[in-house]
Write an enzyme that holds these catalytic residues in place. Structure first.
Site, PDB file in Angstrom:
ATOM      1  N   GLU C  60       0.739  -1.224  -0.106  1.00 38.28           N
ATOM      2  CA  GLU C  60       0.016   0.040   0.033  1.00 38.28           C
ATOM      3  C   GLU C  60       0.575   1.249  -0.049  1.00 38.28           C
ATOM      4  O   GLU C  60       0.491   2.326  -0.603  1.00 38.28           O
ATOM      5  CB  GLU C  60      -1.109   0.098   1.094  1.00 38.28           C
ATOM      6  CG  GLU C  60      -1.953  -1.151   1.021  1.00 38.28           C
ATOM      7  CD  GLU C  60      -1.407  -2.503   1.455  1.00 38.28           C
ATOM      8  OE1 GLU C  60      -0.442  -2.635   1.780  1.00 38.28           O
ATOM      9  OE2 GLU C  60      -2.538  -3.304   1.091  1.00 38.28           O
ATOM     10  N   HIS C 129     -11.157  -5.847   8.276  1.00 42.49           N
ATOM     11  CA  HIS C 129     -12.017  -5.648   7.116  1.00 42.49           C
ATOM     12  C   HIS C 129     -13.165  -4.951   7.304  1.00 42.49           C
ATOM     13  O   HIS C 129     -13.946  -5.024   6.294  1.00 42.49           O
ATOM     14  CB  HIS C 129     -12.449  -7.133   6.673  1.00 42.49           C
ATOM     15  CG  HIS C 129     -11.250  -7.711   5.780  1.00 42.49           C
ATOM     16  ND1 HIS C 129     -10.074  -8.263   6.431  1.00 42.49           N
ATOM     17  CD2 HIS C 129     -10.913  -8.354   4.576  1.00 42.49           C
ATOM     18  CE1 HIS C 129      -9.347  -8.995   5.685  1.00 42.49           C
ATOM     19  NE2 HIS C 129      -9.764  -8.770   4.486  1.00 42.49           N
TER      20      HIS C 129
END
Lengths: 405, 456, 324
Positions: C60, C129
């Site tokens: 990321e 998540h």
């Protein structure tokens, strides 16, 4: 074709030294079939082959040991399949299948000594098995009742780490601690750490930093990554130009590629790597070259990005089948053994299923528990307030009880 | 027994799936984990394994049909009778809960729609779950700044007709003023704000409480505590008649004055120490009464009455001073006769006797008649001020508020002084603003500086 | 008119933006062939090629950091972070470079970068998540933060975000990806940095964004049974906040309940509460109440119905506000 990775440092006037994409692909796959760069003790056809370097780490692996490894792999695969089915039946929120990676995990896991520490990613159900963690203890993560039921310090198996690559630094730190406490050296007390991750994770900064730290502090850590060829939809060439095990050289420690579908080779190589670490020669990078035969998770659909014939190719290298063939051909093991293991695995699956569907939902204040070691007035107040709110309803229990989601 | 298998969410928050192909038909024998159907979602095509062993009873969705997650797609007749075997698939997860839980797609006891076993966004409920009795929330302490928790719908206690004007703004007021209004039962929408931008102040609320309000049929809302009805008679009836009559006959004007009575109170303390006052209950009211009598001499209009029948104004030489008193029988106003002839000590004695008699309910009717001026001591109730209503036939009435330490500017410096509010209502037919104001100012001046009395 | 899921509306919006401007790139993990784990980028690589839809390495920090470089070079990258909990390796690049370059260069360098993050819970997922980290971005000067709540907004907001010259953290409520709505592709959209009244009412104001907007609307419907006429405001832009409609509403209703999934301490909801208290002090009949996630890590998914604000918790707060 010349070895695509033998290119020399390029001179400014030799741009053609730059590898083409085809070179890269060929290099990454070159050892698919075995070869000088791939440690293999058991061929896909089940033939035990000699390896001058690693045979010494497999001398004790007689018929009984091999049967044990076979049993491990069959049982792990069986509950893995049951996990998949339970998700499809709505009993689990998600399942992360390990299908195809049983040898890579059982081999590495069985190489560990009790005092060694393991840091898993989130697919290491096979390693968990070797650390004595019952498969039912994994269910909470996927059913959503907890984030891991076992005690990481007792089991010497850290909690699953889901953020890709984070655990490589944590494992390195743990290994530094082993060294700081003089647990590195000769003798039965010596310790090592093993860190599991995947091919995708090798792109993360945390993994790179883990390599740097481990090298600088001579940390006794085995970086053991299962290259299952796919980071969800991205093949290995989206992460690297060189075979990943070769990266170790750049950090100044050895890297080795092992046939990840060969449980004997994985066991022998990991024993060697752990031994290196315990005796102060760490860290070591091990690439277990394997294949993710199922989807990334039950939420994934691999037919969107990879061809079925690739899977068919890898089915020929199945990690369990080659052990079975070897047991039959070279050790004369009969059907009775295999039937027994099959029955045992079915019983395990049934127990796994029964445990799963009967798992009680967590208490409504579960989320307020253990947020801090020393508590927090904020969380305590919220817990009290929420419980009072919860009590104020006519029907008891959290919304999750009875009525489903 | 008959078991249904619902469409699970096979991938992180899906809401529906299309049935592609059935691998089984009605009457087929199926085993646990046998692949029975292929479905396709927005994310993937997947095969679903059967959670039960048994015989296919019914297929509930056609190939090509899109089915919501949680809706049953197949019926399996299983071998067990009655209670399901442990490894069963129960809506909501725990198998043990299956029989008590709601059926898939139906609303459960908890008001939630029982849906898929699996995971995914649950269809939004549009119903509240029933709560226990309203008071059960009382133990929910503290979290919101002492806010009333779980109280019964406040709409019952304070009807809010917010719908009358959908664009009407909430009256502007600081929270403490809102609390005051709530405590006093004042609807802020009926109060006009005097603060900047129309903000309602504490004074506005207090003034609203004491302001004469138009009489009207008041029907108390039935309250949980029940009601008590009493016939209107006696003093209450007389008071009501008098007040209504007064309020509708005499045009009232009320003026206010805050007075620094520190000196008067100091004088009272000195006099109390004096042997002459040893037996006397010297109240502040006595000083007010004395000041009224002295001031009335300078403004005779306040000690007068309007004789409508004779079309004359009657000015009185003597002051027949009425003192409003709360008694068990109601409000009565006994008189101190010729109050202007009495010394301070005599006034104090008279007031003491008069109130004692009134409280014991032995005030002779004659003592209630023939007053010319009234003082009402609202301060004894802790109230700062009010707008008094004239005793019928009288020209003025003075309300005396609570006497209390108050920040006050003395010689340009803020000081704590003993302050009292005076409110004078007068009949505007015979008292002009000038006269009323002068009288009030005179009373105030005498109470501020009692030594002034020597000069009058 | 088209009936679209939010995932498809975002997909169509991305497609429209890419067709309009060849400098628009899509980059992230699995956004190419797979079309993203939520299929938001489905088919874009097939139609625009690998040069414009980049299946990046799994890092990321790399995604954001290279997007910064591409933006310096004149591209308009749209980065996908696969799940909320995975943004943190990229947080350094977001805070240190993406947010500050315009200021540091005195406006000579612009950062037209969109970082798309599926956020929030309610899908029964594993750890990392289901988080709502918007406050961590709203707190950073130099970033703009928005959250869509429905397919119509999703379609327009993603295009507006891409055409904005400032870096935008674009939050998508993942549990609403598959909800459908009619989208008028020819409509004139609301500006990006504007909140909007989603339901008019007079008793009390509910303000929310992203996944809880629907919860608020459902609460408003259920509240009718209790005689409440609740106004619902979709905040849409979290930084800068657009409090105009909220203030207008509170001046009429005198009561505000702010709803969000994120933990309440130092949250966007807390900021709304503080600002409304400053702007509407004289109008408030009750303190501003927050209904939010708790100040705990996001719990295992079987607990998430306890954690997430739902209709009952919203209406409980409504009751508490009205009891003042």
């Amino acid at each position: 074709m010349s070895d695509p990775h033998d290119w020399a440092p390029s001179t400014p006037s030799a741009p053609d030294q730059h590898p083409s994409r085809e070179h890269v692909l060929a290099g990454l796959k070159a050892t698919d079939e075995g070869g000088a760069d791939l440690v293999q003790l058991l061929t896909p056809e089940g033939e035990r082959v000699a390896d001058p370097r690693f045979d010494q780490f497999a001398t004790d692996l007689d018929s009984a040991a091999l049967q044990g490894l076979y049993r491990d792999m069959v049982l792990v695969r069986r509950f893995d399949r049951e996990g998949n089915a339970l998700q499809r039946q709505g009993q689990l929120g998600i399942w992360v299948p390990l299908l195809g990676q049983e040898a890579a995990q059982i081999g590495a896991g069985r190489a560990l000594q009790p005092q060694d520490m393991a840091f898993p990613s989130y697919r290491e159900h096979g390693v968990a098995w070797t650390r004595g963690i019952d498969p039912t203890e994994l269910l909470g993560i996927f059913r959503g009742t907890d984030h891991g039921a076992w005690d990481p310090k007792d089991a010497r198996f850290h909690l699953y780490t889901i953020v890709i690559g984070n655990q490589c630094l944590n494992a390195t730190g743990y290994a530094m601690g082993q060294r700081f406490e003089s647990k590195v050296g000769e003798g039965p007390e010596a310790e090592a750490t093993i860190c599991f991750f995947g091919d995708g994770a090798t792109s993360q900064g945390d993994v790179h930093e883990g390599f740097v730290w481990a090298a600088v502090y001579d940390a006794p850590v085995v970086f053991y990554f299962q290259n299952n060829q796919w980071a969800i939809s991205e093949p290995t060439e989206r992460q690297t130009r060189v075979p990943l095990y070769k990266r170790a050289a750049g950090y100044g420690f050895p890297g080795i590629r092992v046939d990840g579908n060969d449980v004997l080779a994985c066991l022998a190589v990991t024993r060697w790597a752990l031994e290196e670490c315990r005796t102060g020669n760490g860290p070591v990078l091990v690439e277990a070259f394997t294949y993710r035969m199922d989807a990334h998770t039950t939420s994934d659909d691999p037919t969107r990005y990879r061809l079925a014939d690739e899977l068919e190719l890898w089915k020929l290298k199945d990690p369990i089948e080659r052990v079975r063939v070897n047991l039959v051909r070279e050790h004369g093991i009969g059907q009775e053994f295999f039937s027994g293991v099959q029955a045992e695995s079915d019983a395990l699956a049934a127990r796994f299923r029964e445990y799963c569907v009967n798992m009680p939902p967590p208490a409504p204040d579960r989320m307020f528990s253990q947020v801090y070691a020393e508590g927090s007035t904020t969380v305590d107040a919220q817990r009290q307030e929420y419980l009072a709110y919860h009590e104020s309803f006519e029907s008891h229990g959290s919304p999750a009880v009875g009525g489903g989601r | 027994m008959r078991r249904e298998f619902a469409m699970p969410d096979v991938g992180e928050g899906l809401t529906e799936a299309e049935v592609l192909t059935w691998h089984v038909a009605r009457g087929d024998t199926v085993t646990v984990n046998q692949i029975i159907v292929e479905i396709e979602t927005a994310k993937a095509a997947v095969e679903l394994p059967c959670p039960f062993a048994g015989t296919v009873g019914e297929l509930l969705a056609e190939p090509g049909q899109t089915v919501a997650v949680g809706a049953p797609i197949i019926v399996i007749e299983t071998a067990e009778a009655g209670a399901p075997a442990a490894p069963s698939v129960a809506p909501g997860g725990a198998g043990a809960d299956e029989e008590v839980g709601a059926k898939i797609g139906e609303t459960g006891k908890d008001g939630r729609i029982a849906t898929l076993v699996g995971y995914g966004p649950r269809p939004g409920s549009v119903q509240r779950r029933p709560r226990r009795s309203a008071t059960s929330g009382a133990h929910r302490s503290g979290a919101v700044n002492g806010a009333p928790r779980g109280a019964a719908s406040p709409a019952v206690d304070h009807p809010r007709d917010v719908a009358t004007s959908p664009v009407a703004h909430v009256p502007l007021a600081k929270p403490p003023v809102r609390k005051l209004a709530k405590d006093l039962g004042v609807d802020l929408r009926e109060v006009s704000g005097s603060g900047p931008g129309g903000v309602i102040t504490r004074d506005d609320v207090e003034a609203h409480v004491t302001a004469p309000t138009a009489p009207g049929p008041v029907v108390a809302a039935p309250s949980a505590g029940g009601v008590r009805r009493e016939p209107i008679r006696g003093v209450r009836k007389a008071t009501a008649a008098a007040m209504v009559s007064s309020a509708f006959t005499a045009p009232h004007v009320t003026e206010f004055l805050a007075v620094d009575v520190t000196e008067t109170m100091a004088l009272r303390d000195r006099l109390r120490a004096d042997r002459e006052y040893a037996e006397v209950k010297l109240t502040p009211l006595a000083f007010v009464a004395k000041a009224v009598c002295l001031a009335a001499r300078r403004t005779p209009e306040v000690n007068a009455s309007w004789d409508d029948a004779a079309a004359e104004i009657v000015y009185y030489d003597r002051v027949q001073l009425g003192i409003a008193a709360a008694t068990p029988r109601g409000l009565i106003v006994p008189k101190v006769r010729d109050a202007d002839m009495l010394t301070l000590r005599e006034l104090a004695v008279a007031l003491g006797e008069l109130t004692a008699t009134a409280r014991s309910g032995r005030t002779p009717p004659a003592d209630l008649m023939g007053g010319t001026f009234t003082v009402t001591n609202v301060g004894v109730f802790g109230v700062d001020t009010g707008t008094p209503i004239l005793n019928p036939g009288e020209a003025a009435i003075l309300a005396v508020g609570a006497i209390k330490p108050t920040p006050w500017v003395v010689d340009g410096q803020l000081a704590v002084r003993t302050v009292c509010q005076l409110a004078l209502s007068f009949d505007h037919r015979l008292v002009d603003g000038e006269q009323g104001s002068r009288f009030l100012a005179d009373v105030g001046a005498l109470l501020t500086d009692p030594g002034l009395a020597l000069t009058w | 008119m088209a009936v679209l899921t939010m995932a498809k509306a975002l997909n169509d919006g991305l497609r429209a933006a890419m067709e309009r401007d060849p400098k628009v790139l899509v980059m992230g993990e699995d956004v190419g062939k797979l079309g993203g784990v939520f299929r938001v980028t489905d088919g874009l690589q097939k139609d625009f090629g690998e040069q414009r839809v980049l299946d990046t390495p799994l890092a990321e920090s790399g995604i954001i950091g290279t997007a910064v470089g591409l933006a310096i070079r004149g591209f308009r990258p749209v980065c996908e972070i696969q799940f909320d909990g995975f943004v943190f390796p990229g947080y350094d690049q977001i805070v240190s470079q993406l947010a500050k370059l315009h200021f540091r260069s005195q406006g000579k360098v612009r950062m037209p970068v969109v970082v798309r993050i599926p956020f929030g819970g309610g899908i029964g997922a594993v750890e990392h998540h289901s988080e709502s980290p918007e406050a961590l971005f709203a707190h950073v000067a130099g970033l703009k933060v928005v959250a869509c709540s429905n397919p119509v907004d999703a379609y327009w907001m993603i295009q507006q975000a891409i055409s904005c010259d400032d870096p935008i953290i674009f939050f998508e409520p993942k549990r609403r990806y598959w909800e459908k709505a009619e989208v008028d592709l020819d409509a004139t959209p609301l500006p990006l940095f504007a909140s909007r009244v989603a339901r008019a009412g007079s008793t009390l104001t509910l303000a929310g964004y992203g996944p809880v907007l629907r919860t608020c609307l459902e609460a408003a419907t259920a509240g009718e049974a209790d005689g409440h006429d609740l106004e619902v405001i979709d905040l849409r832009t979290l930084s800068p906040l657009d409090l105009g409609p909220v203030v207008d509403s509170v001046r009429r209703t005198g009561r505000l309940v702010v709803v969000a999934e994120a933990p309440s301490e130092s949250s966007v909801a807390a900021e709304v509460a503080a600002r409304v208290q400053e702007l509407c002090f004289h109008s408030l009949e009750a303190p501003v109440i927050r209904v939010s996630g708790f100040d705990t890590p996001y719990p295992p998914s079987k607990c998430e119905e306890d954690y997430l604000p739902d209709l009952d918790r919203v209406l409980d707060a409504v009751d508490r506000s009205l009891a003042w």
